[in-house]
Design a protein around this motif. Structure first.
Motif, PDB file in Angstrom:
ATOM      1  N   TRP A 189       6.284  15.576 -33.347  1.00 11.20           N
ATOM      2  CA  TRP A 189       7.993  15.589 -33.891  1.00 11.20           C
ATOM      3  C   TRP A 189       7.881  14.083 -34.575  1.00 11.20           C
ATOM      4  CZ3 TRP A 189      11.637  11.896 -31.808  1.00 11.20           C
ATOM      5  CH2 TRP A 189      12.140  11.866 -30.967  1.00 11.20           C
ATOM      6  N   SER A 190       7.592  12.863 -33.392  1.00 10.08           N
ATOM      7  CA  SER A 190       8.029  11.705 -33.594  1.00 10.08           C
ATOM      8  C   SER A 190       7.486  10.925 -35.239  1.00 10.08           C
ATOM      9  CB  SER A 190       6.990  10.545 -32.360  1.00 10.08           C
ATOM     10  OG  SER A 190       6.429  10.769 -32.165  1.00 10.08           O
ATOM     11  N   CYS A 191       5.989  11.902 -34.699  1.00 14.77           N
ATOM     12  CA  CYS A 191       5.251  11.683 -36.198  1.00 14.77           C
ATOM     13  C   CYS A 191       6.290  11.699 -37.298  1.00 14.77           C
ATOM     14  CB  CYS A 191       3.801  11.711 -36.099  1.00 14.77           C
ATOM     15  SG  CYS A 191       2.325  11.093 -35.258  1.00 14.77           S
ATOM     16  N   VAL A 192       6.740  13.009 -37.666  1.00 10.94           N
ATOM     17  CA  VAL A 192       7.435  13.628 -38.351  1.00 10.94           C
ATOM     18  C   VAL A 192       8.721  12.292 -38.447  1.00 10.94           C
ATOM     19  CG1 VAL A 192       9.183  15.216 -39.282  1.00 10.94           C
ATOM     20  CG2 VAL A 192       6.646  15.648 -38.069  1.00 10.94           C
ATOM     21  N   GLU A 193       9.642  12.340 -37.322  1.00 15.23           N
ATOM     22  CA  GLU A 193      10.479  10.690 -37.771  1.00 15.23           C
ATOM     23  C   GLU A 193      10.143   9.965 -38.571  1.00 15.23           C
ATOM     24  OE1 GLU A 193      13.779   8.159 -36.286  1.00 15.23           O
ATOM     25  OE2 GLU A 193      11.637   8.217 -35.766  1.00 15.23           O
ATOM     26  N   ARG A 194       9.079   9.168 -38.076  1.00 10.80           N
ATOM     27  CA  ARG A 194       8.785   7.517 -38.363  1.00 10.80           C
ATOM     28  C   ARG A 194       8.445   8.503 -39.492  1.00 10.80           C
ATOM     29  NH1 ARG A 194       3.759   7.256 -36.273  1.00 10.80           N
ATOM     30  NH2 ARG A 194       2.477   8.337 -38.497  1.00 10.80           N
ATOM     31  N   ASN A 195       8.073   9.232 -40.342  1.00 12.65           N
ATOM     32  CA  ASN A 195       6.925   9.323 -41.588  1.00 12.65           C
ATOM     33  C   ASN A 195       8.700   9.882 -42.890  1.00 12.65           C
ATOM     34  OD1 ASN A 195       4.509   9.217 -40.939  1.00 12.65           O
ATOM     35  ND2 ASN A 195       3.921  11.204 -40.910  1.00 12.65           N
ATOM     36  N   ILE A 196       9.705  10.612 -41.702  1.00 14.50           N
ATOM     37  CA  ILE A 196      10.469  10.395 -42.620  1.00 14.50           C
ATOM     38  C   ILE A 196      11.298   9.079 -43.003  1.00 14.50           C
ATOM     39  CG2 ILE A 196      12.524  12.038 -43.077  1.00 14.50           C
ATOM     40  CD1 ILE A 196      11.244  14.261 -41.446  1.00 14.50           C
ATOM     41  N   ARG A 197      11.295   8.550 -41.734  1.00 22.40           N
ATOM     42  CA  ARG A 197      11.935   6.735 -41.839  1.00 22.40           C
ATOM     43  C   ARG A 197      11.692   6.563 -43.515  1.00 22.40           C
ATOM     44  NH1 ARG A 197      11.033   4.194 -37.083  1.00 22.40           N
ATOM     45  NH2 ARG A 197      10.326   6.266 -36.388  1.00 22.40           N
ATOM     46  N   MET A 198      10.529   6.621 -42.401  1.00 24.55           N
ATOM     47  CA  MET A 198       9.448   5.615 -44.403  1.00 24.55           C
ATOM     48  C   MET A 198      10.223   6.128 -45.508  1.00 24.55           C
ATOM     49  SD  MET A 198       7.464   3.315 -44.633  1.00 24.55           S
ATOM     50  CE  MET A 198       5.873   2.843 -43.658  1.00 24.55           C
ATOM     51  N   ILE A 199       9.830   7.303 -45.546  1.00 29.82           N
ATOM     52  CA  ILE A 199      10.547   7.725 -47.287  1.00 29.82           C
ATOM     53  C   ILE A 199      12.096   7.243 -47.227  1.00 29.82           C
ATOM     54  CG2 ILE A 199      11.080   9.683 -48.297  1.00 29.82           C
ATOM     55  CD1 ILE A 199       7.583   9.333 -47.618  1.00 29.82           C
ATOM     56  N   ALA A 200      12.727   7.178 -46.345  1.00 28.44           N
ATOM     57  CA  ALA A 200      14.214   6.919 -46.682  1.00 28.44           C
ATOM     58  C   ALA A 200      13.839   5.749 -46.935  1.00 28.44           C
ATOM     59  CB  ALA A 200      14.887   6.950 -44.897  1.00 28.44           C
ATOM     60  N   GLU A 201      13.177   4.508 -46.527  1.00 32.15           N
ATOM     61  CA  GLU A 201      12.846   3.118 -46.275  1.00 32.15           C
ATOM     62  C   GLU A 201      12.487   2.970 -48.159  1.00 32.15           C
ATOM     63  OE1 GLU A 201      12.852  -0.975 -46.074  1.00 32.15           O
ATOM     64  OE2 GLU A 201      13.858   0.054 -44.603  1.00 32.15           O
ATOM     65  N   ILE A 202      11.723   3.781 -48.890  1.00 34.09           N
ATOM     66  CA  ILE A 202      11.207   3.698 -49.658  1.00 34.09           C
ATOM     67  C   ILE A 202      11.695   4.210 -51.154  1.00 34.09           C
ATOM     68  CG2 ILE A 202       9.677   4.830 -50.984  1.00 34.09           C
ATOM     69  CD1 ILE A 202       7.640   4.786 -48.843  1.00 34.09           C
ATOM     70  N   ALA A 203      12.820   4.912 -50.856  1.00 34.13           N
ATOM     71  CA  ALA A 203      13.574   5.384 -51.037  1.00 34.13           C
ATOM     72  C   ALA A 203      14.631   4.260 -51.412  1.00 34.13           C
ATOM     73  CB  ALA A 203      14.691   6.969 -50.705  1.00 34.13           C
ATOM     74  N   TRP A 204      15.676   3.743 -50.338  1.00 36.50           N
ATOM     75  CA  TRP A 204      16.566   2.662 -50.263  1.00 36.50           C
ATOM     76  C   TRP A 204      15.894   1.997 -51.175  1.00 36.50           C
ATOM     77  CZ3 TRP A 204      21.285   1.574 -48.942  1.00 36.50           C
ATOM     78  CH2 TRP A 204      21.543   0.855 -48.113  1.00 36.50           C
ATOM     79  N   ASN A 205      14.767   1.044 -50.728  1.00 37.42           N
ATOM     80  CA  ASN A 205      14.034  -0.156 -51.664  1.00 37.42           C
ATOM     81  C   ASN A 205      14.148   0.409 -53.534  1.00 37.42           C
ATOM     82  OD1 ASN A 205      14.100  -1.911 -49.652  1.00 37.42           O
ATOM     83  ND2 ASN A 205      12.002  -0.155 -48.594  1.00 37.42           N
ATOM     84  N   ARG A 206      13.706   2.000 -54.038  1.00 38.59           N
ATOM     85  CA  ARG A 206      13.260   1.384 -54.936  1.00 38.59           C
ATOM     86  C   ARG A 206      14.113   3.012 -55.808  1.00 38.59           C
ATOM     87  NH1 ARG A 206       7.066   4.627 -54.266  1.00 38.59           N
ATOM     88  NH2 ARG A 206       6.074   1.949 -53.192  1.00 38.59           N
ATOM     89  N   GLY A 207      15.211   3.473 -54.813  1.00 36.56           N
ATOM     90  CA  GLY A 207      16.065   4.235 -55.716  1.00 36.56           C
ATOM     91  C   GLY A 207      17.509   4.304 -55.603  1.00 36.56           C
ATOM     92  N   ARG A 208      17.707   3.235 -54.969  1.00 35.10           N
ATOM     93  CA  ARG A 208      18.478   3.075 -53.847  1.00 35.10           C
ATOM     94  C   ARG A 208      20.126   3.683 -54.950  1.00 35.10           C
ATOM     95  NH1 ARG A 208      22.251  -2.158 -50.949  1.00 35.10           N
ATOM     96  NH2 ARG A 208      23.894  -0.994 -50.650  1.00 35.10           N
ATOM     97  N   PRO A 209      20.079   3.460 -56.497  1.00 34.26           N
ATOM     98  CA  PRO A 209      21.257   3.349 -56.814  1.00 34.26           C
ATOM     99  C   PRO A 209      21.392   5.106 -57.382  1.00 34.26           C
ATOM    100  CG  PRO A 209      20.606   1.555 -58.017  1.00 34.26           C
ATOM    101  CD  PRO A 209      19.906   2.282 -57.043  1.00 34.26           C
ATOM    102  N   PHE A 210      20.536   5.748 -57.291  1.00 33.17           N
ATOM    103  CA  PHE A 210      20.191   6.802 -57.158  1.00 33.17           C
ATOM    104  C   PHE A 210      20.939   8.288 -55.742  1.00 33.17           C
ATOM    105  CE2 PHE A 210      17.863  11.380 -57.251  1.00 33.17           C
ATOM    106  CZ  PHE A 210      18.403  11.945 -58.340  1.00 33.17           C
ATOM    107  N   LEU A 211      20.204   7.104 -54.784  1.00 36.31           N
ATOM    108  CA  LEU A 211      20.297   7.892 -53.212  1.00 36.31           C
ATOM    109  C   LEU A 211      21.921   7.598 -53.163  1.00 36.31           C
ATOM    110  CD1 LEU A 211      19.329   8.706 -50.754  1.00 36.31           C
ATOM    111  CD2 LEU A 211      19.229   6.727 -50.511  1.00 36.31           C
TER     112      LEU A 211
END
Length: 111
Positions: free
Chosen positions: A56-78
């Protein structure tokens, strides 16, 4: 799942991250049963981890990474998905809740 993949792609997240699939499956589960979002570390992350033979901790880390990417690349849409300005990058569980809340009405035909 196609709607979830499309949404992630619109946020600037591509399928070359394992977190792309972890996030998509977690959102899929949250749409099926929104109460899973109340206990992400006890219910949601372990279920995703079981699907992908990890913990579960790997899953959480990987989802956190995706949230970071979405924040950096797609913040207005997010922020559009969240229906409010976001002052900070959402935590993994908040990110899942934003995506699920956006897709849930569409799942049932209410737009």
């Amino acid at each position: 799942m196609t709607d979830i993949y499309d949404l992630l792609l619109r946020l600037g997240v591509t399928a070359n991250y394992i977190g792309f699939f972890h996030t998509a499956f977690a959102v899929h589960l949250a749409i099926q049963e929104p109460e899973r979002l109340l206990l992400v570390t006890k219910c949601l992350y372990p279920e995703v981890a079981g699907q992908y033979q990890t913990n579960w901790s790997c899953v959480e880390r990987n989802i956190r990474m995706i949230a970071e990417i979405a924040w950096n690349r797609g913040r207005p849409f997010l922020e559009e998905l969240a229906r409010r300005p976001l002052m900070d990058r959402p935590k993994a569980s908040e990110f899942l809740a934003i995506l699920a809340a956006y897709l849930l009405p569409r799942q049932y035909g209410d737009t």
